[in-house]
Structure formats: C-alpha cells, structure tokens
Write a protein that holds these residues in place. Structure first.
Motif, PDB file in Angstrom:
ATOM      1  N   ASN A 213       0.835  -1.212   0.000  1.00 40.66           N
ATOM      2  CA  ASN A 213       0.000   0.000   0.000  1.00 40.66           C
ATOM      3  C   ASN A 213       0.868   1.261   0.000  1.00 40.66           C
ATOM      4  O   ASN A 213       0.577   2.240  -0.702  1.00 40.66           O
TER       5      ASN A 213
ATOM      6  N   ALA B  60       2.212   2.175  -3.381  1.00 36.05           N
ATOM      7  CA  ALA B  60       1.236   2.398  -4.460  1.00 36.05           C
ATOM      8  C   ALA B  60       1.643   3.620  -5.283  1.00 36.05           C
ATOM      9  O   ALA B  60       2.007   4.653  -4.726  1.00 36.05           O
ATOM     10  N   GLY B  61       1.616   3.444  -6.606  1.00 33.87           N
ATOM     11  CA  GLY B  61       2.005   4.551  -7.492  1.00 33.87           C
ATOM     12  C   GLY B  61       3.508   4.760  -7.560  1.00 33.87           C
ATOM     13  O   GLY B  61       3.981   5.688  -8.214  1.00 33.87           O
ATOM     14  N   GLN B  62       4.240   3.900  -6.846  1.00 31.96           N
ATOM     15  CA  GLN B  62       5.706   4.051  -6.837  1.00 31.96           C
ATOM     16  C   GLN B  62       6.417   2.743  -7.135  1.00 31.96           C
ATOM     17  O   GLN B  62       7.431   2.410  -6.525  1.00 31.96           O
TER      18      GLN B  62
ATOM     19  N   LYS C  74      -1.812   3.305  -8.793  1.00 35.74           N
ATOM     20  CA  LYS C  74      -2.072   4.720  -8.465  1.00 35.74           C
ATOM     21  C   LYS C  74      -1.791   5.004  -6.995  1.00 35.74           C
ATOM     22  O   LYS C  74      -2.181   4.210  -6.123  1.00 35.74           O
ATOM     23  N   GLN C  75      -1.175   6.131  -6.749  1.00 34.54           N
ATOM     24  CA  GLN C  75      -0.943   6.540  -5.371  1.00 34.54           C
ATOM     25  C   GLN C  75      -2.286   6.667  -4.637  1.00 34.54           C
ATOM     26  O   GLN C  75      -3.252   7.156  -5.227  1.00 34.54           O
ATOM     27  N   GLY C  76      -2.315   6.201  -3.398  1.00 37.36           N
ATOM     28  CA  GLY C  76      -3.571   6.265  -2.647  1.00 37.36           C
ATOM     29  C   GLY C  76      -4.351   4.967  -2.695  1.00 37.36           C
ATOM     30  O   GLY C  76      -5.284   4.763  -1.918  1.00 37.36           O
TER      31      GLY C  76
END
Ligand code: AMP
Ligand code: MG
Length: 358
Positions: free
Chosen positions: A90, A93-95, A171-173
């Motif tokens: 988590n 996320a996005g990374q 996606k981040q978040g």
C-alpha cells in the motif's frame, strides 16, 4: 457461527472466551478434557477470538502450530501492522510496488480472481474507503460525497499487477484491505496444519468463520450454530452439521459504528463508496475452501437477497436471513439443519439447486 453447545459446555466456552480476552494477544489456554483425547485452545488473532478443539495424540501440537501460523499470517496480511506485506504494498502504491512473500502473492492472486466474479460487489483494493470511514476504528466518521468521489477511482482491483511476488498498485492512494477474505482463508491454513499433523478430527472458529475437519471421534459430525443477530452472546437460530468445510458469515450487525444515532456497517459497497445497504441481515456461506467461503459471504451480503438467492439456486451452499425474518437454507443442508425451538418468528424456506448442488 458458533459450535452448538450444551449449557454446561457453553459456560466452559464462555470461560475460555473471558480468559482469552483478559490475557489478550498472548493468551493461549490449553486443557485436556477427561477422556485425555480432546483438547481445546483459545487465543486472539486478527483482532478476534480464535478457539480450537482437536482430538488425538497430535492435537495439542497441531493447535500450537496453528496459533503460531495465524500470528505470522496476521503479521503478513494486516492492514494495520507495521511492516506487513499489505502495508508495504500500500505504501508503494504509485511508486513501483513491493515484493511480498509467495504466500501473500498467492492469496492476492486468488482474491483478485474471485473479486473479478463479484460483479463489483467485492474489492480487495477497498482500503481507501475502509480507512476513510474507519468503521472498525476508534474514530469512525461520515465520509462526505466529495471525498468519496476522489476515493472511488482508487478502488480498482482490475488495475492491480502481480508479477511473480512483486505486487503493484498503480495509483498513489490505492490500498488492499483483505478483511473480507482473511479469516476464512486462515481457516484453510489451519486445515492444512491439521492435515500435516495427522489430526483427523478438529474444529476452529476464527471470529465466526468456522472450519470442521472430519467428525468427532464418536463419528458424530461437528454441529455449528447459525448466530442469532437479535440475541448476541452465543444464541443461535439453528444448527447444522459441518464436515471438511468452512462456513463464513457476514452481517451488518456484528461490526458497526454509531454516528449521530445512525448505524454504519463495516461492509462497504464499492459502487457507492458507502456502507452497504443490504436487505440481508446475515448470511453464511459453506465451501471447502475458506477464502472462497469468506469471499462469498461478503459478496452475497453486498449483492442483496435476490442475487444471493440466485447464487443458492445455482448450487452455492448458504444460509441467509433477510430483514423480514425469512431464513433461506440451501437444500443441500436440509438433512442436518435444525431450527432452534427458542428462536421464534423466523420463516424457513429451503432453496433447491437447479441442476444439482456443487
Ligand atoms: P466480512 O466480515 O467477511 O464480510 O468482511 C468485512 C471486512 O472486509 C471489512 O471489515 C473490511 O475490512 C472488508 N470489506 C468491506 N467491504 C468490502 C467489500 N465490498 N469487498 C471486500 N472487502 C470488504
Ligand atoms: Mg467475508
């Protein structure tokens, strides 16, 4: 779900419960019963009470291993445990995502393939919503629509990428919350440990998700109680036999938050972002595989009665209580299903499978 008990045995169980709660996460009470063959254990894991009952020479050892395995399992999968596989994925996320254990990768794969069959009712990536509502936390709150609008696009199981043991939430978040499947899946871990230890007769209850292996040594099946939402503390509407299968139960009555006098339940509808408004009071699903049982219990609840009854007519084994007191029971359970005489006001309907049970 509870194992049906005599009053004396119920008191014994209650004592075990109290002990476990008092001793908190470290508690692990084990006691041999009079015949020297039956053993029981109680502990806390995954924020819930875990009770076991097992028979035979390997029983104690197997139950100890189960408790250790559940603690390790929680360390890997909890959304709330620092450094768990889920927290690391988590956070990444996005990374570019994160590496997880093969067991976590396998469970995520299974969960995502089940979730794809839920018609949008189940989402492993529900964390942005469950965290925002915080229904099971100390600080629940009503999430305003504008915030829901920003969170809903982040709940997207189809966007998850799993490559070997590398898991990426693009996606981040975004975030996983495996609360809808974890306890049922844990029942299957226990099942595997009993099997490895040669235990032929065992029962485990992980916060209402129950697995029964084989029959009791006297040849009688384990009897399970379908909990009565109107009479908590172990009362049940009916009992049924469970053998080599898991029953998982979902209901809005067990975990909820009250805000400004209104009840908000812990099961979120991923399509609205809000606590699910179901016409089901409580639903239990019986399956050989624990993750499947748990997945379906949550999914049927979000689906609501009509779609859930369709699942039963298609051969899925379930017990469903609607908000009007109708109790729907799969025909495949009829032989062992017994209504509790004290539980009045329910109308029983058996649901036949079209083209046989599976
Ligand atoms: P259960 O008690 O098995 O129905 O699972 C409820 C738990 O699953 C909640 O406490 C959340 O952690 C998570 N959850 C809530 N809504 C959903 C959903 N629609 N899909 C998947 N998991 C959910
Ligand atoms: Mg579930």
């Amino acid at each position: 779900m509870t194992q049906a008990k005599t009053p004396a045995a119920f008191l014994a169980r209650l004592c075990a419960v109290l002990c476990a709660v008092l001793l908190f996460f470290t508690a692990c009470g084990q006691s041999a019963q009079q015949n020297g063959q039956a053993y029981s254990a109680a502990t806390m894991a995954m924020d819930t009470l875990v009770t076991q009952e097992a028979y035979g020479p390997a029983a104690q050892d197997a139950m100890r291993q189960v408790n250790l395995a559940l603690a390790a399992y929680e360390d890997r999968l909890s959304l709330y445990k620092e450094g768990s596989d889920i927290q690391r994925v988590n956070a990444a996320a996005g990374q570019g995502g994160a590496e997880v254990t093969p067991e976590t990768a396998a469970l995520l794969r299974q969960t995502l393939s089940l979730s794809a069959q839920s018609e949008g009712a189940f989402a492993a990536s529900i964390a942005p919503l469950t965290l925002a509502w915080g229904i099971t936390s100390d600080t629940p709150r009503i999430v305003p629509q504008a915030e829901l609008d920003t969170l809903l696009p982040l709940v997207d199981d189809a966007a998850v990428v799993i490559n070997g043991n590398h898991v990426t939430l693009p996606k981040q978040g975004m975030g996983f919350d495996l609360g809808g499947i974890a306890k049922g899946a844990a029942c299957s871990i226990a099942a595997q440990i009993y099997e490895e230890h040669g235990v032929e007769s065992a029962y485990i209850n992980i916060g209402g998700n129950v697995y029964a292996k084989g029959t009791k040594p006297d040849g009688k099946p384990f009897r399970i109680g379908f909990a009565d939402p109107d009479r908590p503390n172990g009362a049940y509407i009916a009992t049924f036999s469970l053998t080599d299968a898991v029953v998982a139960v979902s209901g809005g009555y067990e975990r909820y938050a009250e805000i400004d006098g209104q009840r908000y339940i812990h099961i979120i509808d991923p399509r609205t972002g809000k606590p699910a408004e179901s016409d089901i009071r409580t639903v239990g699903v019986i399956r050989e595989d624990g993750a499947e049982a748990d997945f379906y219990s949550t999914t049927l609840f979000v689906w609501g009665k009509q779609r859930a009854l369709q699942f039963m007519r298609q051969g899925g084994a379930a017990i469903l209580l609607d908000k009007e007191g109708n109790l729907y029971v799969s025909e495949s359970l009829r032989d062992s299903f017994v209504l509790n005489e004290e539980a009045t006001g329910y109308t029983l309907h058996y649901v036949a499978a079209e083209g046989g049970n599976r």
